[in-house]
Scaffold this active site. Sequence first.
Site, mmCIF file in Angstrom:
data_model
loop_
_atom_site.group_PDB
_atom_site.id
_atom_site.type_symbol
_atom_site.label_atom_id
_atom_site.label_comp_id
_atom_site.label_asym_id
_atom_site.label_seq_id
_atom_site.Cartn_x
_atom_site.Cartn_y
_atom_site.Cartn_z
ATOM 1 N N GLY A 69 0.795 -1.169 -0.055
ATOM 2 C CA GLY A 69 0.005 0.025 0.041
ATOM 3 C C GLY A 69 0.793 1.227 -0.136
ATOM 4 N N ASN A 148 -8.585 4.014 7.925
ATOM 5 C CA ASN A 148 -8.013 2.804 8.651
ATOM 6 C C ASN A 148 -8.267 2.866 10.305
ATOM 7 O OD1 ASN A 148 -6.258 4.893 7.834
ATOM 8 N ND2 ASN A 148 -4.883 4.102 9.299
ATOM 9 N N GLN A 176 -7.685 -0.481 3.114
ATOM 10 C CA GLN A 176 -8.425 -1.154 4.042
ATOM 11 C C GLN A 176 -9.737 -1.820 3.532
ATOM 12 O OE1 GLN A 176 -7.995 -1.954 7.337
ATOM 13 N NE2 GLN A 176 -6.100 -0.938 7.604
ATOM 14 N N SER A 196 -3.215 -3.450 -1.000
ATOM 15 C CA SER A 196 -2.058 -4.329 -0.225
ATOM 16 C C SER A 196 -2.407 -5.579 0.224
ATOM 17 C CB SER A 196 -1.597 -3.433 0.854
ATOM 18 O OG SER A 196 -0.701 -3.946 1.724
ATOM 19 N N HIS A 198 -1.672 -7.840 2.505
ATOM 20 C CA HIS A 198 -1.581 -8.544 3.735
ATOM 21 C C HIS A 198 -2.796 -7.755 4.515
ATOM 22 C CE1 HIS A 198 -0.119 -4.758 6.351
ATOM 23 N NE2 HIS A 198 0.419 -4.652 5.211
ATOM 24 N N THR A 234 12.530 -7.468 -10.370
ATOM 25 C CA THR A 234 12.184 -8.900 -10.676
ATOM 26 C C THR A 234 11.118 -9.191 -9.929
ATOM 27 O OG1 THR A 234 14.506 -9.720 -11.186
ATOM 28 C CG2 THR A 234 13.231 -11.118 -10.693
ATOM 29 N N CYS A 321 0.634 2.117 12.458
ATOM 30 C CA CYS A 321 1.950 3.145 12.475
ATOM 31 C C CYS A 321 1.931 4.038 13.539
ATOM 32 C CB CYS A 321 1.935 3.610 11.050
ATOM 33 S SG CYS A 321 1.351 2.936 9.613
HETATM 34 N N1 PLP Z 1 -3.206 2.711 3.550
HETATM 35 C C1 PLP Z 1 -3.919 2.766 4.454
HETATM 36 C C2 PLP Z 1 -5.155 3.161 4.487
HETATM 37 C C3 PLP Z 1 -3.457 1.538 5.354
HETATM 38 O O1 PLP Z 1 -4.269 1.175 6.238
HETATM 39 C C4 PLP Z 1 -2.391 0.765 5.162
HETATM 40 C C5 PLP Z 1 -1.716 0.174 6.265
HETATM 41 O O2 PLP Z 1 -2.125 0.167 7.463
HETATM 42 C C6 PLP Z 1 -1.396 1.503 4.295
HETATM 43 C C7 PLP Z 1 -1.806 2.528 3.307
HETATM 44 C C8 PLP Z 1 0.324 1.028 4.053
HETATM 45 O O3 PLP Z 1 -0.078 -0.157 3.347
HETATM 46 P P1 PLP Z 1 1.417 -1.399 3.621
HETATM 47 O O4 PLP Z 1 1.421 -1.718 5.033
HETATM 48 O O5 PLP Z 1 0.844 -2.395 2.563
HETATM 49 O O6 PLP Z 1 2.334 -0.552 3.058
#
Ligand code: PLP
Length: 371
Positions: A69, A148, A176, A196, A198, A234, A321
């Site tokens: 992301g 998020n 999200q 993203s 995960h 790659t 974060c």
């Molecule tokens: N954008 C949002 C809304 C997110 O919640 C997150 C991760 O918490 C990201 C971007 C960042 O994604 P990544 O962890 O894949 O770098």
Amino acid sequence: MIYADNAATTQLNKVAFEAMIPWLLDEYGNASQPYAFARKPKKALAEARATIAKCINAQPEEIFFTSGGTESDNWAIKGLAFADSDKRTIITSAFEHHAVLHSCYAIERLGYPVVYLIPTAAGIITAESLRNMISDTTRLVSVMFANNEIGTIQPIEELCDVAHSNGALFHTDAVQAIGHVKIDVQKLGVDMLSASAHKFNGPKGIGFLYIRKGTNTIPYADGGAQESSYRAGTENVASIVGMAAALKENCDGMDGHIENIRALEHQLLSALSDAHIPFARNGGDNTLPGLISLSFAGADGEAILHRMDLAGICISTGSACNSENTEISHVLQSISLDEKLAKGTIRISLGQGNTLDDVDKIVCALIKILK
Ligand code: PLP
């Protein structure tokens, strides 16, 4: 252990894991090579691209693999800003993820004007607020699909309409939301969309950026010819295959997952009410399934998190974060949440692995801490 922090990351889906194994062990060829051993990984990449495109109603050539992301958001913002154009202004919202916000701060330092829209107290960026700020110098509008921290789903189709009718492009950070609610890029009309793996039960360190055909952007990484020369390097075949499998699994089972998770959400909120624990739910009704932001006036969110941890329960105070940061998050500040409530805020994010028993244990632990 009870895991209730699915907005931070999710458990890898078994089908996705099994789909990845051959590409890690036996089929390790570099997809860019011309010999027969590279043909299978090359085909696997094409199939993964097509699967992902189908899940969001895009064309395969509009899907560009990235490392997640953060990279997708950086590319969307900087790639558009740096592509040749007389228009230089970017409009975003004050409660974006830092991947968008910090990309905007970076281009601001280079002289690009950025406007930050303020959400309503309910956590919504309104079309009216965009209409008030947009002008013929606006190059891009970037508003997240769902927040998020508080889970609010934004009126993307409407915001996108406003952007387009003023000659601007539209990006949405759907990190999200994708895999948890239906996303159709044709219906939404967006020009770019970040994802993203995960966050939807895929592997970590892999994601994609949807870029509508004909959008004028610049390559994110210069080097080899991978990703149509727009993102050199790659390809991580195993993770790309795992991402596609996870997204397909989530999209195929979406209605059932939403129903289960909404039932758990309802159970959690009614059990808290029945126990006469006063709380405020941030974001109101139109939130992502399972993402529950709760504020307990006068309580300390950090202390709740640590006591829940001692009870073997993973929750969060805000975004992953931000967990080291004890200040009120930029998201709660942007919705002007009263300081007493903001400091007592936690985020519980339920996912596919959670059960009614988990919810009962979460509620019992909360009651013990808060009573
Ligand atoms: N954008 C949002 C809304 C997110 O919640 C997150 C991760 O918490 C990201 C971007 C960042 O994604 P990544 O962890 O894949 O770098």
